[in-house]
Design a protein around this motif. Structure first.
Motif, mmCIF file in Angstrom:
data_model
loop_
_atom_site.group_PDB
_atom_site.id
_atom_site.type_symbol
_atom_site.label_atom_id
_atom_site.label_comp_id
_atom_site.label_asym_id
_atom_site.label_seq_id
_atom_site.Cartn_x
_atom_site.Cartn_y
_atom_site.Cartn_z
ATOM 1 N N VAL A 25 0.875 -1.328 0.096
ATOM 2 C CA VAL A 25 -0.140 -0.063 -0.013
ATOM 3 C C VAL A 25 0.776 1.300 0.013
ATOM 4 O O VAL A 25 1.911 1.423 0.918
ATOM 5 C CB VAL A 25 -0.941 0.115 1.178
ATOM 6 N N ARG A 26 0.645 2.183 -1.057
ATOM 7 C CA ARG A 26 1.520 3.327 -1.012
ATOM 8 C C ARG A 26 0.380 4.829 -0.833
ATOM 9 O O ARG A 26 -0.679 4.445 -1.068
ATOM 10 C CB ARG A 26 1.775 3.626 -2.494
ATOM 11 N N ASP A 27 0.967 5.566 -0.232
ATOM 12 C CA ASP A 27 0.529 6.884 0.000
ATOM 13 C C ASP A 27 1.082 7.892 -0.692
ATOM 14 O O ASP A 27 1.772 8.677 -0.268
ATOM 15 C CB ASP A 27 0.191 7.071 1.521
ATOM 16 N N PRO A 28 0.892 8.098 -1.902
ATOM 17 C CA PRO A 28 1.402 9.173 -2.733
ATOM 18 C C PRO A 28 1.103 10.642 -2.486
ATOM 19 O O PRO A 28 1.576 11.635 -2.574
ATOM 20 C CB PRO A 28 0.636 9.137 -4.369
ATOM 21 N N ASN A 29 -0.064 10.618 -1.466
ATOM 22 C CA ASN A 29 -0.328 12.199 -1.051
ATOM 23 C C ASN A 29 0.340 12.462 0.085
ATOM 24 O O ASN A 29 0.426 13.464 0.664
ATOM 25 C CB ASN A 29 -1.849 12.282 -0.825
ATOM 26 N N GLY A 30 0.870 11.613 0.878
ATOM 27 C CA GLY A 30 1.731 12.004 2.142
ATOM 28 C C GLY A 30 0.905 12.135 3.432
ATOM 29 O O GLY A 30 1.006 13.121 3.617
ATOM 30 N N SER A 31 -0.207 11.666 3.402
ATOM 31 C CA SER A 31 -1.013 11.984 4.742
ATOM 32 C C SER A 31 -0.453 11.994 5.898
ATOM 33 O O SER A 31 0.201 10.980 6.328
ATOM 34 C CB SER A 31 -2.475 11.139 4.540
ATOM 35 N N ALA A 32 -0.889 12.893 6.964
ATOM 36 C CA ALA A 32 -0.320 13.079 8.107
ATOM 37 C C ALA A 32 -0.802 11.569 8.784
ATOM 38 O O ALA A 32 0.064 10.966 9.670
ATOM 39 C CB ALA A 32 -0.908 14.283 8.868
ATOM 40 N N ALA A 33 -2.048 11.261 8.840
ATOM 41 C CA ALA A 33 -2.604 10.086 9.685
ATOM 42 C C ALA A 33 -1.804 8.850 9.039
ATOM 43 O O ALA A 33 -1.522 8.140 9.748
ATOM 44 C CB ALA A 33 -3.855 10.088 9.287
ATOM 45 N N PHE A 34 -1.394 8.647 7.710
ATOM 46 C CA PHE A 34 -0.741 7.200 7.303
ATOM 47 C C PHE A 34 0.705 7.674 7.757
ATOM 48 O O PHE A 34 1.167 6.271 8.366
ATOM 49 C CB PHE A 34 -0.835 7.491 5.778
#
Length: 222
Positions: free
Chosen positions: A98-107
């Motif tokens: 799982v990748r988070d391209p948006n770089g969310s703080a919660a992730f």
């Protein structure tokens, strides 16, 4: 009056977008392939859900950053903050990157053992299935637990006995936390980037594909 109607329409549209839901599937729904698909070329077909936006639930197998601290380095080398997500009860076909391209703080502050709900787009990177998040909020953390124990495998479940020829039926372990026991490391220098081979008493040989900073940066996993 027209202006008011326009504003109301925009607000209603915004509410609909925010409230939009996507079908919830299992990780197996994303990853599963039949034996015939695996045995016959090209052996590793794209996910049947490639391009779809869906929601999955699973347990976090690694934090995106060392010690769940966004100020430290990323653990996985996947061109974005990333984790492996695994089905809590069904490990076969039960793991995915799982990748988070948006770089969310919660992730960024996720840690091992957290059970989370992820919504994103199913994709493929070469022959690896990836799940690219479109959003992640603190409310997507469902509960806190412990990381499942690894599935113990032997090398002859990954390759044809005595060779380096892949056992294509082992595709079901992609993205799953596994353990290989009683093996010897080889080719420690020639492969580079922290990758190496492992061999057993039956001359089965598997080469690792290192996507982790554990070996590259010489940092012990938590």
């Amino acid at each position: 009056m027209k202006t008011k109607l326009f504003v109301i329409s925009v607000l209603l549209l915004s509410i609909q977008v925010m409230a939009q839901t996507y079908p919830e599937v299992t990780i197996k729904d994303i990853q599963f392939q039949t034996n015939d698909q695996l045995i016959n070329p090209p052996h590793d077909n794209p996910s049947p859900l490639t391009g779809d936006t869906v929601t999955v639930v699973g347990v976090v197998m690694n934090s995106p950053y060392y010690h769940a601290n966004p100020d430290s380095g990323r653990i996985l080398h996947v061109h974005a903050p990333g984790i492996f997500l695994q089905d809590q009860d069904h490990p076969e076909w039960g793991g995915i990157e799982v990748r988070d391209p948006n770089g969310s703080a919660a992730f960024a502050v996720l840690d091992t053992g957290m059970v989370v709900r992820c919504t994103g787009v199913v994709g493929e990177y070469f022959t690896t299935t990836q799940f690219n998040l479109i959003d992640f909020q603190p409310s997507d953390v469902i509960s806190f637990g412990t990381r499942p124990q690894p599935v113990v495998l032997t090398l002859d479940s990954l390759v044809v006995t005595g060779t380096t020829t892949p056992n294509y039926l082992a595709e079901k372990w992609e993205g799953v936390y596994v353990e290989i026991q009683n093996v010897t490391a080889t080719d420690l220098v020639s492969l580079g980037a922290g990758s190496f081979g492992i061999t057993d008493a039956n001359n089965n040989l598997v080469y690792t594909g290192n996507v982790s900073g554990y070996y590259r940066n010489r940092i012990s996993p938590p």
